[in-house]
Design an enzyme around this catalytic site. Structure first.
Site, PDB file in Angstrom:
ATOM      1  N   HIS A   1     -42.978  71.147 -66.200  1.00  0.00           N
ATOM      2  CA  HIS A   1     -43.896  71.002 -65.277  1.00  0.00           C
ATOM      3  C   HIS A   1     -45.037  71.929 -65.440  1.00  0.00           C
ATOM      4  O   HIS A   1     -44.588  73.143 -65.413  1.00  0.00           O
ATOM      5  CB  HIS A   1     -43.099  71.137 -63.873  1.00  0.00           C
ATOM      6  CG  HIS A   1     -42.473  70.004 -63.516  1.00  0.00           C
ATOM      7  ND1 HIS A   1     -41.303  69.916 -62.534  1.00  0.00           N
ATOM      8  CD2 HIS A   1     -42.310  68.532 -63.820  1.00  0.00           C
ATOM      9  CE1 HIS A   1     -40.786  68.658 -62.659  1.00  0.00           C
ATOM     10  NE2 HIS A   1     -41.299  67.987 -63.282  1.00  0.00           N
TER      11      HIS A   1
ATOM     12  N   ARG B   1     -33.004  62.506 -65.780  1.00  0.00           N
ATOM     13  CA  ARG B   1     -33.982  63.646 -65.831  1.00  0.00           C
ATOM     14  C   ARG B   1     -33.778  64.313 -64.462  1.00  0.00           C
ATOM     15  O   ARG B   1     -33.657  65.480 -64.171  1.00  0.00           O
ATOM     16  CB  ARG B   1     -35.336  63.111 -66.162  1.00  0.00           C
ATOM     17  CG  ARG B   1     -36.248  64.444 -65.876  1.00  0.00           C
ATOM     18  CD  ARG B   1     -37.549  64.015 -66.482  1.00  0.00           C
ATOM     19  NE  ARG B   1     -38.923  64.655 -66.085  1.00  0.00           N
ATOM     20  CZ  ARG B   1     -39.198  65.844 -66.616  1.00  0.00           C
ATOM     21  NH1 ARG B   1     -38.554  66.290 -67.557  1.00  0.00           N
ATOM     22  NH2 ARG B   1     -40.162  66.396 -66.228  1.00  0.00           N
TER      23      ARG B   1
ATOM     24  N   HIS C   1     -35.889  57.589 -65.376  1.00  0.00           N
ATOM     25  CA  HIS C   1     -35.841  59.119 -65.040  1.00  0.00           C
ATOM     26  C   HIS C   1     -34.523  59.578 -64.279  1.00  0.00           C
ATOM     27  O   HIS C   1     -34.602  60.749 -63.930  1.00  0.00           O
ATOM     28  CB  HIS C   1     -37.233  59.509 -64.100  1.00  0.00           C
ATOM     29  CG  HIS C   1     -38.511  59.153 -64.858  1.00  0.00           C
ATOM     30  ND1 HIS C   1     -38.764  59.951 -65.968  1.00  0.00           N
ATOM     31  CD2 HIS C   1     -39.568  58.293 -64.589  1.00  0.00           C
ATOM     32  CE1 HIS C   1     -40.060  59.523 -66.202  1.00  0.00           C
ATOM     33  NE2 HIS C   1     -40.432  58.605 -65.506  1.00  0.00           N
TER      34      HIS C   1
ATOM     35  N   LYS D   1     -46.191  65.882 -71.439  1.00  0.00           N
ATOM     36  CA  LYS D   1     -47.460  65.580 -71.123  1.00  0.00           C
ATOM     37  C   LYS D   1     -48.673  66.467 -71.631  1.00  0.00           C
ATOM     38  O   LYS D   1     -48.429  67.578 -71.665  1.00  0.00           O
ATOM     39  CB  LYS D   1     -47.646  65.209 -69.619  1.00  0.00           C
ATOM     40  CG  LYS D   1     -46.611  63.975 -69.279  1.00  0.00           C
ATOM     41  CD  LYS D   1     -46.852  64.156 -67.860  1.00  0.00           C
ATOM     42  CE  LYS D   1     -45.897  63.112 -67.070  1.00  0.00           C
ATOM     43  NZ  LYS D   1     -46.145  62.731 -65.713  1.00  0.00           N
TER      44      LYS D   1
ATOM     45  N   ARG E   1     -37.814  63.514 -70.592  1.00  0.00           N
ATOM     46  CA  ARG E   1     -38.087  62.103 -70.278  1.00  0.00           C
ATOM     47  C   ARG E   1     -37.989  61.190 -71.507  1.00  0.00           C
ATOM     48  O   ARG E   1     -37.865  61.689 -72.681  1.00  0.00           O
ATOM     49  CB  ARG E   1     -39.741  62.122 -70.187  1.00  0.00           C
ATOM     50  CG  ARG E   1     -40.384  63.131 -69.051  1.00  0.00           C
ATOM     51  CD  ARG E   1     -41.917  63.088 -69.143  1.00  0.00           C
ATOM     52  NE  ARG E   1     -42.363  64.026 -67.952  1.00  0.00           N
ATOM     53  CZ  ARG E   1     -42.800  65.191 -68.177  1.00  0.00           C
ATOM     54  NH1 ARG E   1     -42.607  65.952 -69.439  1.00  0.00           N
ATOM     55  NH2 ARG E   1     -43.162  66.044 -67.149  1.00  0.00           N
TER      56      ARG E   1
ATOM     57  N   TYR F   1     -37.771  68.925 -56.165  1.00  0.00           N
ATOM     58  CA  TYR F   1     -36.175  68.754 -56.407  1.00  0.00           C
ATOM     59  C   TYR F   1     -35.412  69.537 -55.250  1.00  0.00           C
ATOM     60  O   TYR F   1     -34.176  69.165 -54.954  1.00  0.00           O
ATOM     61  CB  TYR F   1     -35.842  69.030 -57.501  1.00  0.00           C
ATOM     62  CG  TYR F   1     -36.116  68.108 -58.752  1.00  0.00           C
ATOM     63  CD1 TYR F   1     -35.637  67.090 -59.050  1.00  0.00           C
ATOM     64  CD2 TYR F   1     -37.396  68.366 -59.249  1.00  0.00           C
ATOM     65  CE1 TYR F   1     -35.977  66.221 -59.947  1.00  0.00           C
ATOM     66  CE2 TYR F   1     -37.896  67.552 -60.417  1.00  0.00           C
ATOM     67  CZ  TYR F   1     -37.262  66.352 -60.649  1.00  0.00           C
ATOM     68  OH  TYR F   1     -37.682  65.395 -61.631  1.00  0.00           O
TER      69      TYR F   1
END
Length: 317
Positions: free
Chosen positions: A288, A265, A262, A186, A160, A297
């Site tokens: 993730h 990415r 993004h 995150k 990111r 995806y």
């Protein structure tokens, strides 16, 4: 659901729909195609109510609406997620309008949760578009070398933008052909990600020939990517670099298909899956917490498979 005959649909229900559509036509001036879609959605709705034995809007319950919304996706034919969401929106609009106009005693649709749309991703760039984008920074001056290293890093790691501008010198391991980087994602979670030979080479050039000159303008911050004053590059500045490069590469920057923070990415993940990478590996590389997030995806790659099949197989059309 369809009913055996139009007589089963009460005049009250039909009149309510006609009144609402007249309102949309006169007061909202909706396009003809949009009105036609609303008409189909609401005709389907009143047919559902008629088959359920509902003849007056005062008798419509939240359960009736919830049953109709569920049937939109499970009926024959079943609607797509986006079409079902649009149809549910038409039903909610009808009930809100009737309540505001005093034509119904309540709005039962307020108690019904609308169907959720599947998460949609910005369009990934193809390999040639990525190459054009990454070739934009000239690499001749300190800022050009920084910009090239930044773009190569974003595509080479799938980071990111916030993660890229947050890396420090000590987070880099440039030994070996590809090198590794420690990314902080995150929730403070960290992950080690290889960066690829192109990103490694661009970072090498930037760190040796460009960053020292930028450091002298500031206070020696540990951030890898610096601005012209020697401070850490901000997320907004990194996004500006990407946007300007996209414009120079002839890529769109506005609308649903435009290059976004993004985009690289998404392209990173899509190209890995297209190349046969295991989804669990891509999940780890993207950081993730759940593989269900990464599975978004796979929808992109399935579309790609369909496109290739449709154009390549002699009996696909």
């Amino acid at each position: 659901m369809a009913v055996g005959g139009t007589d089963e649909i009460s005049a009250v229900l039909r009149r309510a729909v006609d009144t609402y559509l007249d309102h949309l036509t006169v007061e909202r001036a909706l396009a003809v195609n949009t009105l036609a879609s609303y008409r189909r959605d609401l005709d389907r709705y009143v047919e559902w109510l008629a088959e359920a034995g509902v003849k007056d809007l005062a008798d419509v319950s939240a359960r009736d609406i919830a049953g109709h919304v569920a049937a939109l996706r499970s009926g024959a034919p079943a609607l797509s997620a986006s079409s079902a969401a649009r149809a549910a929106s038409a039903v909610r609009g009808l009930h809100r309008f009737l309540l505001l106009e005093g034509l119904a005693p309540n709005d039962p649709s307020r108690e019904v949760k609308p169907p959720s749309l599947p998460k949609r991703l910005p369009k990934a760039l193809d390999v040639d578009q990525v190459a054009r984008l990454l070739a934009v920074p000239d690499g001749s001056g300190p800022l050009g070398m920084r910009d090239r290293a930044l773009l190569e890093f974003l595509y080479g790691t799938g980071a990111r933008i916030s993660e890229a501008v947050g890396i420090a010198i000590d987070d880099l391991d440039l030994t070996g052909r590809h090198g590794m980087v420690l990314l902080r994602g995150k929730g403070g979670k960290t992950r080690l990600v290889p960066m690829g030979s192109y990103a490694r080479s661009a970072l090498d050039a930037y760190l040796v020939r460009s960053r020292p000159a930028l450091v002298t303008n500031g206070r020696g911050v540990p951030a890898v990517f610096l601005n012209a004053r020697g401070g850490a590059l901000s997320r907004q500045s990194a996004w500006t670099i990407l946007r300007k490069s996209a414009v120079r590469a002839g890529l769109p920057v506005d609308g649903p298909t435009g290059v976004s923070p993004h985009t690289l990415r998404h392209s990173f993940a899509t190209h890995l899956l297209d190349g046969g990478a295991d989804i669990r590996v891509v999940q780890e590389l993207l950081g993730h917490a759940s593989v269900t997030t990464t599975q978004v995806y796979t929808l992109v790659t399935v579309d790609k498979l369909r496109e290739v099949y449709a154009t390549a197989h002699p009996r696909a059309r």
